[in-house]
Design a protein around this motif. Sequence first.
Motif, PDB file in Angstrom:
ATOM      1  N   ILE A  95      76.365  93.072  77.038  1.00 50.59           N
ATOM      2  CA  ILE A  95      77.427  92.807  76.051  1.00 50.59           C
ATOM      3  C   ILE A  95      78.778  93.278  76.595  1.00 50.59           C
ATOM      4  N   VAL A  96      78.794  94.434  77.264  1.00 48.70           N
ATOM      5  CA  VAL A  96      80.049  94.965  77.799  1.00 48.70           C
ATOM      6  C   VAL A  96      80.658  93.984  78.804  1.00 48.70           C
ATOM      7  N   SER A  97      79.879  93.558  79.779  1.00 48.84           N
ATOM      8  CA  SER A  97      80.417  92.626  80.784  1.00 48.84           C
ATOM      9  C   SER A  97      80.858  91.326  80.128  1.00 48.84           C
ATOM     10  N   ALA A 138      80.137  92.084  89.078  1.00 45.12           N
ATOM     11  CA  ALA A 138      79.710  92.987  90.159  1.00 45.12           C
ATOM     12  C   ALA A 138      79.780  94.452  89.707  1.00 45.12           C
ATOM     13  N   ALA A 139      80.412  94.710  88.568  1.00 47.97           N
ATOM     14  CA  ALA A 139      80.487  96.085  88.046  1.00 47.97           C
ATOM     15  C   ALA A 139      79.419  96.342  86.981  1.00 47.97           C
ATOM     16  N   ARG A 140      78.579  95.326  86.674  1.00 43.94           N
ATOM     17  CA  ARG A 140      77.586  95.527  85.611  1.00 43.94           C
ATOM     18  C   ARG A 140      76.610  96.628  86.030  1.00 43.94           C
ATOM     19  N   VAL A 141      75.893  97.155  85.115  1.00 46.87           N
ATOM     20  CA  VAL A 141      74.902  98.238  85.244  1.00 46.87           C
ATOM     21  C   VAL A 141      75.584  99.611  85.409  1.00 46.87           C
ATOM     22  N   ASN A 142      74.967 100.632  84.796  1.00 44.01           N
ATOM     23  CA  ASN A 142      75.532 101.990  84.862  1.00 44.01           C
ATOM     24  C   ASN A 142      75.499 102.541  86.283  1.00 44.01           C
ATOM     25  N   LYS A 143      76.586 103.192  86.668  1.00 41.91           N
ATOM     26  CA  LYS A 143      76.554 104.086  87.819  1.00 41.91           C
ATOM     27  C   LYS A 143      76.359 105.457  87.173  1.00 41.91           C
ATOM     28  N   PRO A 144      75.143 105.995  87.172  1.00 38.09           N
ATOM     29  CA  PRO A 144      74.877 107.208  86.369  1.00 38.09           C
ATOM     30  C   PRO A 144      75.399 108.460  87.072  1.00 38.09           C
ATOM     31  N   THR A 145      76.644 108.405  87.483  1.00 33.72           N
ATOM     32  CA  THR A 145      77.288 109.510  88.193  1.00 33.72           C
ATOM     33  C   THR A 145      78.727 109.619  87.699  1.00 33.72           C
ATOM     34  N   LEU A 146      79.317 110.824  87.829  1.00 31.78           N
ATOM     35  CA  LEU A 146      80.714 111.012  87.445  1.00 31.78           C
ATOM     36  C   LEU A 146      81.552 109.991  88.201  1.00 31.78           C
ATOM     37  N   GLY A 168      85.168 102.434  79.826  1.00 32.78           N
ATOM     38  CA  GLY A 168      84.955 103.802  80.309  1.00 32.78           C
ATOM     39  C   GLY A 168      84.168 104.668  79.345  1.00 32.78           C
ATOM     40  N   VAL A 169      83.854 105.876  79.812  1.00 37.46           N
ATOM     41  CA  VAL A 169      83.114 106.855  78.999  1.00 37.46           C
ATOM     42  C   VAL A 169      84.107 107.848  78.381  1.00 37.46           C
ATOM     43  N   GLY A 170      83.602 108.701  77.479  1.00 34.42           N
ATOM     44  CA  GLY A 170      84.463 109.504  76.613  1.00 34.42           C
ATOM     45  C   GLY A 170      85.546 110.323  77.311  1.00 34.42           C
ATOM     46  N   THR A 193      81.557 103.127  76.284  1.00 33.84           N
ATOM     47  CA  THR A 193      80.114 103.307  76.088  1.00 33.84           C
ATOM     48  C   THR A 193      79.900 104.770  75.708  1.00 33.84           C
ATOM     49  N   PRO A 194      78.823 105.064  74.963  1.00 36.28           N
ATOM     50  CA  PRO A 194      78.471 106.477  74.787  1.00 36.28           C
ATOM     51  C   PRO A 194      78.131 107.044  76.166  1.00 36.28           C
ATOM     52  N   CYS A 195      78.098 108.341  76.303  1.00 39.83           N
ATOM     53  CA  CYS A 195      77.738 108.931  77.598  1.00 39.83           C
ATOM     54  C   CYS A 195      77.254 110.359  77.380  1.00 39.83           C
ATOM     55  N   VAL A 196      76.231 110.720  78.147  1.00 43.85           N
ATOM     56  CA  VAL A 196      75.665 112.065  78.031  1.00 43.85           C
ATOM     57  C   VAL A 196      74.954 112.395  79.334  1.00 43.85           C
ATOM     58  N   VAL A 274      79.885 100.199  72.797  1.00 43.47           N
ATOM     59  CA  VAL A 274      78.607  99.488  72.962  1.00 43.47           C
ATOM     60  C   VAL A 274      77.629 100.415  73.669  1.00 43.47           C
ATOM     61  N   GLY A 275      76.581 100.812  72.947  1.00 40.69           N
ATOM     62  CA  GLY A 275      75.546 101.668  73.526  1.00 40.69           C
ATOM     63  C   GLY A 275      74.197 101.098  73.154  1.00 40.69           C
ATOM     64  N   TYR A 276      73.226 101.981  72.929  1.00 44.92           N
ATOM     65  CA  TYR A 276      71.910 101.509  72.464  1.00 44.92           C
ATOM     66  C   TYR A 276      71.292 102.442  71.436  1.00 44.92           C
ATOM     67  N   MET A 277      71.743 103.704  71.401  1.00 43.98           N
ATOM     68  CA  MET A 277      70.898 104.701  70.742  1.00 43.98           C
ATOM     69  C   MET A 277      70.813 104.587  69.225  1.00 43.98           C
ATOM     70  N   GLY A 278      71.693 103.850  68.548  1.00 42.18           N
ATOM     71  CA  GLY A 278      71.561 103.694  67.095  1.00 42.18           C
ATOM     72  C   GLY A 278      70.837 102.416  66.720  1.00 42.18           C
ATOM     73  N   TRP A 283      67.465  96.569  71.568  1.00 43.85           N
ATOM     74  CA  TRP A 283      68.742  96.101  71.022  1.00 43.85           C
ATOM     75  C   TRP A 283      69.860  97.050  71.452  1.00 43.85           C
ATOM     76  N   GLN A 284      71.084  96.554  71.412  1.00 45.12           N
ATOM     77  CA  GLN A 284      72.240  97.415  71.666  1.00 45.12           C
ATOM     78  C   GLN A 284      72.883  97.805  70.338  1.00 45.12           C
ATOM     79  N   TRP A 285      73.637  98.886  70.380  1.00 46.53           N
ATOM     80  CA  TRP A 285      74.259  99.450  69.173  1.00 46.53           C
ATOM     81  C   TRP A 285      75.768  99.305  69.309  1.00 46.53           C
TER      82      TRP A 285
HETATM   83  P1  FAD Z   1      76.845  96.138  81.403  1.00 45.35           P
HETATM   84  O1  FAD Z   1      77.258  94.762  81.042  1.00 45.35           O
HETATM   85  O2  FAD Z   1      75.772  96.369  82.417  1.00 45.35           O
HETATM   86  O3  FAD Z   1      78.184  96.927  81.883  1.00 45.35           O
HETATM   87  C1  FAD Z   1      78.185  98.295  82.166  1.00 45.35           C
HETATM   88  C2  FAD Z   1      79.640  98.745  82.281  1.00 45.35           C
HETATM   89  O4  FAD Z   1      79.641 100.183  82.405  1.00 45.35           O
HETATM   90  C3  FAD Z   1      80.357  98.199  83.487  1.00 45.35           C
HETATM   91  O5  FAD Z   1      81.466  97.444  83.063  1.00 45.35           O
HETATM   92  C4  FAD Z   1      80.831  99.427  84.279  1.00 45.35           C
HETATM   93  O6  FAD Z   1      82.197  99.298  84.637  1.00 45.35           O
HETATM   94  C5  FAD Z   1      80.662 100.575  83.292  1.00 45.35           C
HETATM   95  N1  FAD Z   1      80.210 101.809  83.938  1.00 45.35           N
HETATM   96  C6  FAD Z   1      79.110 101.970  84.710  1.00 45.35           C
HETATM   97  N2  FAD Z   1      78.983 103.232  85.105  1.00 45.35           N
HETATM   98  C7  FAD Z   1      80.029 103.902  84.591  1.00 45.35           C
HETATM   99  C8  FAD Z   1      80.461 105.263  84.674  1.00 45.35           C
HETATM  100  N3  FAD Z   1      79.773 106.190  85.359  1.00 45.35           N
HETATM  101  N4  FAD Z   1      81.602 105.625  84.035  1.00 45.35           N
HETATM  102  C9  FAD Z   1      82.301 104.692  83.335  1.00 45.35           C
HETATM  103  N5  FAD Z   1      81.941 103.395  83.210  1.00 45.35           N
HETATM  104  C10 FAD Z   1      80.812 103.012  83.837  1.00 45.35           C
HETATM  105  N6  FAD Z   1      74.375 104.720  75.518  1.00 45.35           N
HETATM  106  C11 FAD Z   1      73.720 105.313  74.491  1.00 45.35           C
HETATM  107  O7  FAD Z   1      73.577 104.711  73.426  1.00 45.35           O
HETATM  108  N7  FAD Z   1      73.209 106.592  74.623  1.00 45.35           N
HETATM  109  C12 FAD Z   1      73.332 107.305  75.772  1.00 45.35           C
HETATM  110  O8  FAD Z   1      72.850 108.435  75.864  1.00 45.35           O
HETATM  111  C13 FAD Z   1      74.045 106.717  76.862  1.00 45.35           C
HETATM  112  N8  FAD Z   1      74.238 107.414  78.018  1.00 45.35           N
HETATM  113  C14 FAD Z   1      74.988 106.842  79.016  1.00 45.35           C
HETATM  114  C15 FAD Z   1      75.265 107.594  80.180  1.00 45.35           C
HETATM  115  C16 FAD Z   1      76.084 107.046  81.188  1.00 45.35           C
HETATM  116  C17 FAD Z   1      76.401 107.870  82.406  1.00 45.35           C
HETATM  117  C18 FAD Z   1      76.643 105.736  81.045  1.00 45.35           C
HETATM  118  C19 FAD Z   1      77.552 105.142  82.123  1.00 45.35           C
HETATM  119  C20 FAD Z   1      76.341 104.988  79.896  1.00 45.35           C
HETATM  120  C21 FAD Z   1      75.519 105.524  78.887  1.00 45.35           C
HETATM  121  N9  FAD Z   1      75.232 104.802  77.715  1.00 45.35           N
HETATM  122  C22 FAD Z   1      74.545 105.391  76.691  1.00 45.35           C
HETATM  123  C23 FAD Z   1      75.665 103.376  77.572  1.00 45.35           C
HETATM  124  C24 FAD Z   1      74.532 102.380  77.923  1.00 45.35           C
HETATM  125  O9  FAD Z   1      73.687 102.897  78.928  1.00 45.35           O
HETATM  126  C25 FAD Z   1      75.100 101.031  78.424  1.00 45.35           C
HETATM  127  O10 FAD Z   1      76.057 101.260  79.421  1.00 45.35           O
HETATM  128  C26 FAD Z   1      75.769 100.238  77.343  1.00 45.35           C
HETATM  129  O11 FAD Z   1      74.871 100.008  76.287  1.00 45.35           O
HETATM  130  C27 FAD Z   1      76.301  98.904  77.875  1.00 45.35           C
HETATM  131  O12 FAD Z   1      75.244  98.111  78.326  1.00 45.35           O
HETATM  132  P2  FAD Z   1      75.555  96.615  78.820  1.00 45.35           P
HETATM  133  O13 FAD Z   1      74.296  95.958  79.285  1.00 45.35           O
HETATM  134  O14 FAD Z   1      76.352  95.921  77.756  1.00 45.35           O
HETATM  135  O15 FAD Z   1      76.517  96.973  80.076  1.00 45.35           O
END
Ligand code: FAD
Length: 397
Positions: A95-97, A138-146, A168-170, A193-196, A274-278, A283-285
């Motif tokens: 949804i984010v992309s 090309a930026a889709r998917v989390n980079k689970p790093t600072l 971005g994150v919080g 997105t939420p982040c933890v 846009v997250g998932y946890m709720g 599904w996404q939240w």
């Molecule tokens: P996609 O379409 O795949 O897009 C992901 C977007 O995230 C990309 O545009 C990219 O630019 C951005 N991104 C990737 N990595 C980072 C990063 N490190 N910092 C900033 N932006 C980034 N959701 C919850 O509900 N609960 C959680 O506990 C939770 N923890 C998370 C922890 C991290 C480190 C991150 C990055 C996200 C977290 N999320 C959490 C959000 C969730 O995992 C998904 O990112 C969100 O639901 C969007 O999914 P999508 O398929 O729509 O994203």
Amino acid sequence: MTSLSPHKKAKALKPNSRRPAKELCSECGLCDTYYIHYVKEACAFINQQIGELEAQAHTRSRHLDNPDELYFGVHQDMMAARKQQPIEGAQWTGIVSSIAIEMLNRGIVEGVVCVQNTKEDRFQPMPIIARTPEEILAARVNKPTLSPNLSILEQVEQSGMKRLLVIGVGCQIQALRAVEKQLGLEKLYVLGTPCVDNVTRAGLQKFLETTSRSPDTVVHYEFMQDFRVHFKHEDGSTETVPFFGLKTNQLKDVFAPSCMSCFDYVNSLADLVVGYMGAPFGWQWIVVRNDTGNEMLDLVKDQLDIQPVMSQGNRKEAVQQSIPAYDKAVTLPMWAAKLMGVVIERIGPKGLEYARFSIDSHFTRNYLYVKRNHPEKLEAHVPEYAKRIVGQYKLPK
Ligand code: FAD
Ligand code: SF4
């Protein structure tokens, strides 16, 4: 002739030099630019000001007496959604992309701040200003790093862009909101997105090596609503590990100190989150915070299945029990962890109650961390909403 903005005289810090927030720095990127000029006000770990910035971004701060706002921040609407045709390789359904691509394609913004990875390392973040849908994909998917997303802010100003979307994150968004007026933009859109529990690249390696059967082939992972970590591997296979089976004793110091001190899990200052946890599993939240967020969501509504948010179960006892267990780094044997995972998935909290479970568990843990490691910061750094949430539980000394 206009006078030079004061920040343009400031100098970015060199990579690897100590940051003003010291060990609490989340590497948000602000100090990699001349906007370091504003760091004392803007840094989320030096000057917590979520209430004031909520008023700036959403015209009001959250209503603390409204139970949903206490937890999830200012909002007009919440829902569960998923893309009818998910984007392959996205973190969830993409949804984010999709929102970012629509905004660019329709000319609503000229660029999108997002984070790709380097060629050599799929988890090494590389922030960019995307100007094409391909660059966003090309930026889709989390980079689970600072990730230093704000390190591109000087490029924004130099490019002369007037309409920008930042993903971005919080902690990144808090600093961004604090310098928003200095960026020379006509309109800033913020998709959060939420982040933890984020980690440095080295911390990520330790987490993968301690937790996954095949650390080198992990392409994607998430702590999911079924109380398991789901790893996806290069060959398409999925591996699940129950939360309760994580090797807490080895993982205790893996999370970055910034993330152990963060109380903005739900990205309070984004226009749309846009997250998932709720949401139910799969599904996404979505949290719509203001009119701008609504405008952004409208662009993709015809691509989504949508259902109302739901809430089920009671988290309180599970949270209370997890506090001393985490503190003492208790790790269950795998068979017991799996059993517990199955039971809690059946009778445990779901939907918004799962989100509250996760917020409560992290806020209590982080409150204890700040109290023990930075007691002088506790009062000003913990927002009032977080104090009320933590106040529901009995904490160890
Ligand atoms: P996609 O379409 O795949 O897009 C992901 C977007 O995230 C990309 O545009 C990219 O630019 C951005 N991104 C990737 N990595 C980072 C990063 N490190 N910092 C900033 N932006 C980034 N959701 C919850 O509900 N609960 C959680 O506990 C939770 N923890 C998370 C922890 C991290 C480190 C991150 C990055 C996200 C977290 N999320 C959490 C959000 C969730 O995992 C998904 O990112 C969100 O639901 C969007 O999914 P999508 O398929 O729509 O994203
Ligand atoms: Fe600078 Fe950001 Fe680190 Fe704070 S968190 S010290 S603003 S880079």
